[in-house]
Design a protein around this motif. Structure first.
Motif, PDB file in Angstrom:
ATOM      1  N   CYS A 191       0.839  -1.195   0.000  1.00  0.00           N
ATOM      2  CA  CYS A 191       0.000   0.000   0.000  1.00  0.00           C
ATOM      3  C   CYS A 191       0.871   1.240   0.000  1.00  0.00           C
ATOM      4  N   ASN A 192       0.351   2.367  -0.480  1.00  0.00           N
ATOM      5  CA  ASN A 192       1.141   3.610  -0.462  1.00  0.00           C
ATOM      6  C   ASN A 192       0.347   4.785   0.079  1.00  0.00           C
ATOM      7  N   PHE A 193      -0.454   4.536   1.118  1.00  0.00           N
ATOM      8  CA  PHE A 193      -1.301   5.590   1.685  1.00  0.00           C
ATOM      9  C   PHE A 193      -0.449   6.724   2.263  1.00  0.00           C
ATOM     10  N   LEU A 194       0.496   6.428   3.135  1.00  0.00           N
ATOM     11  CA  LEU A 194       1.411   7.442   3.670  1.00  0.00           C
ATOM     12  C   LEU A 194       2.782   7.341   3.011  1.00  0.00           C
ATOM     13  N   GLN A 195       3.209   6.105   2.782  1.00  0.00           N
ATOM     14  CA  GLN A 195       4.468   5.803   2.091  1.00  0.00           C
ATOM     15  C   GLN A 195       4.269   4.468   1.384  1.00  0.00           C
ATOM     16  N   PRO A 196       5.036   4.181   0.326  1.00  0.00           N
ATOM     17  CA  PRO A 196       4.973   2.829  -0.257  1.00  0.00           C
ATOM     18  C   PRO A 196       5.457   1.820   0.790  1.00  0.00           C
ATOM     19  N   LEU A 197       4.619   0.826   1.097  1.00  0.00           N
ATOM     20  CA  LEU A 197       4.938  -0.114   2.178  1.00  0.00           C
ATOM     21  C   LEU A 197       4.586  -1.546   1.791  1.00  0.00           C
ATOM     22  N   PRO A 198       5.282  -2.516   2.403  1.00  0.00           N
ATOM     23  CA  PRO A 198       4.939  -3.916   2.166  1.00  0.00           C
ATOM     24  C   PRO A 198       3.680  -4.318   2.927  1.00  0.00           C
ATOM     25  N   ALA A 199       3.182  -5.519   2.651  1.00  0.00           N
ATOM     26  CA  ALA A 199       2.063  -6.062   3.421  1.00  0.00           C
ATOM     27  C   ALA A 199       2.504  -6.256   4.873  1.00  0.00           C
ATOM     28  N   TRP A 200       1.577  -6.032   5.820  1.00  0.00           N
ATOM     29  CA  TRP A 200       1.857  -6.154   7.254  1.00  0.00           C
ATOM     30  C   TRP A 200       3.232  -5.554   7.586  1.00  0.00           C
ATOM     31  N   PRO A 201       3.417  -4.259   7.372  1.00  0.00           N
ATOM     32  CA  PRO A 201       4.748  -3.648   7.491  1.00  0.00           C
ATOM     33  C   PRO A 201       5.369  -3.756   8.887  1.00  0.00           C
ATOM     34  N   ILE A 202       4.560  -3.818   9.943  1.00  0.00           N
ATOM     35  CA  ILE A 202       5.147  -3.918  11.285  1.00  0.00           C
ATOM     36  C   ILE A 202       5.887  -5.249  11.441  1.00  0.00           C
ATOM     37  N   LYS A 203       5.343  -6.312  10.841  1.00  0.00           N
ATOM     38  CA  LYS A 203       6.047  -7.608  10.901  1.00  0.00           C
ATOM     39  C   LYS A 203       7.420  -7.494  10.240  1.00  0.00           C
TER      40      LYS A 203
END
Length: 396
Positions: A191-203
């Motif tokens: 997703c890139n809502f705030l930044q381009p990020l991977p799935a489940w970014p906290i993991k």
């Protein structure tokens, strides 16, 4: 909303909030001084939406006698709920997603927000909060010498080198905000809502904090890798810029003013129930900062006075949806108040995940939430027609 509009054969209208985007009441002078900013309030924004609905009903063929539903997420969710409260004759109901309408005064504990952020990280790695909590002291240790500041700047790949205590404070605030943002957008897909990020970014972030016993130097190197997940998932970034935490223009100037006048949300940390440095809620200090920046004083009680605080049981037809991963749920409505002030909690949901488009990776919990939301909205529409073109009375 696109999916729901199609299913319900509805027209979808996105109304821009005054002072955001292109809706500048005084053009280039809109943020010039307090006289020009005086019209930036939630009250005025809601009145704009009321006027817009009247205008659309008068000018769009066939729209005159049709029901309207307000939808929004985050601050937009607060506005959706408040709109139904203030203008029940104009909207038959509201979906208020991730809407922290109780994050004011002492309606909730000031520490609950950061406790939820910490809980999200705990779920993704048992030693994750422990390592992050330890990192603050490690940063201070290196920041105590000029050579340490230089080493920190290089190891964290900062665009601007750290020079003094104030720079270090800003660095720690920036890192804290990064962890908060990750909790908000801990979505199950890229997703890139705030930044381009991977799935489940906290993991992904917590993979770098598996071992709580690494040396101080390695902890800072791991901290860089973790921050890099948020700021450089695309691999295009040469250095980390501590002056920004989001790529999108979310109207931060207007929001800063609102946060200095009416949207006064208490936050605090104790470093025990959360993974942050202890910080108490200091209204006077913030009010002084706001006065210095804008020449205004905060009105911390006004939102509760205006919209009722917890005393909202006389209202009807509002869905409050909250993702349990979302720190804003701490200030949200998470238990049913009446039969028509409905709560939908989403165990695997981050910030207004239910408002996002359908995705093959959506957890079943959010699919069920969306189906439930549509069921209630369809009922509001049926009631509207059953009661001769108006919303069902509150006392029915």
């Amino acid at each position: 909303m696109w999916d729901v509009a199609e299913e319900m054969k509805a027209m979808l209208v996105f109304a821009e909030h005054r002072y955001y985007g292109e809706s500048l009441p005084f053009g280039a002078n809109s943020f010039k001084d307090i006289r020009h900013l005086n019209f930036l309030t939630s009250e005025q924004a809601l009145a704009d939406f009321a006027e817009l609905i009247k205008h659309l009903k008068q000018t769009i063929p066939g729209a005159a006698n049709q029901p309207v539903i307000a939808l929004g997420g985050s601050y937009g969710g607060m506005l959706a709920a408040w709109f139904r409260m203030k203008y029940p004759h104009l909207v038959v109901g509201a979906l208020a997603a991730s809407a922290p309408i109780w994050q004011f005064e002492d309606l909730v504990q000031c520490g609950v927000f950061m406790e939820i952020v910490t809980r999200d990280f705990q779920k993704s790695g048992p030693h994750c909060p422990e390592s992050i909590r330890r990192s603050w002291g490690v940063i201070d240790k290196f920041a105590a010498t000029s050579s340490g500041l230089q080493w920190l700047s290089g190891t964290l790949h900062l665009c601007s080198s750290l020079g003094d205590f104030q720079d270090v404070k800003m660095l720690k605030d920036w890192i804290s905000e990064t962890w908060v943002n990750l909790a908000m957008v801990d979505y199950p897909y890229e997703c890139n809502f705030l930044q381009p990020l991977p799935a489940w970014p906290i993991k992904v972030v917590c993979q770098y904090f598996r071992d709580p016993n690494v040396s101080d130097e390695v902890l800072v190197q791991n901290l860089f890798q973790a921050l890099n997940v948020y700021y450089n998932y695309s691999g295009q970034v040469k250095c980390l810029n501590t002056s920004e935490t989001a790529t999108s223009n979310l109207g931060s100037t207007g929001w800063n003013y609102q946060a200095c006048t009416e949207i006064i949300m208490p936050f605090c940390t104790n470093g025990i129930d959360d993974m942050f440095e202890p910080h108490s809620w200091d209204l006077k200090e913030l009010s002084d900062e706001c006065f210095k920046q804008w020449g205004v004083r905060m009105r911390p009680s006004w939102i509760s006075t205006l919209y009722g605080g917890r005393k909202i049981s006389s209202h009807s037809n509002i869905i409050f949806s909250n993702g349990e991963l979302d720190p804003w749920s701490g200030g949200g409505v998470t238990k049913n108040i009446t039969d028509s002030l409905i709560v939908i909690n989403i165990p695997d949901g981050a910030h207004h995940l239910d408002l996002r488009a359908r995705n093959a990776l959506d957890p079943e919990t959010v699919q069920l939430a969306r189906a439930s939301e549509v069921k209630y909205m369809k009922q509001w529409v049926r009631d509207f027609y059953a009661f001769g073109g108006k919303a069902k009375p509150n006392n029915f």
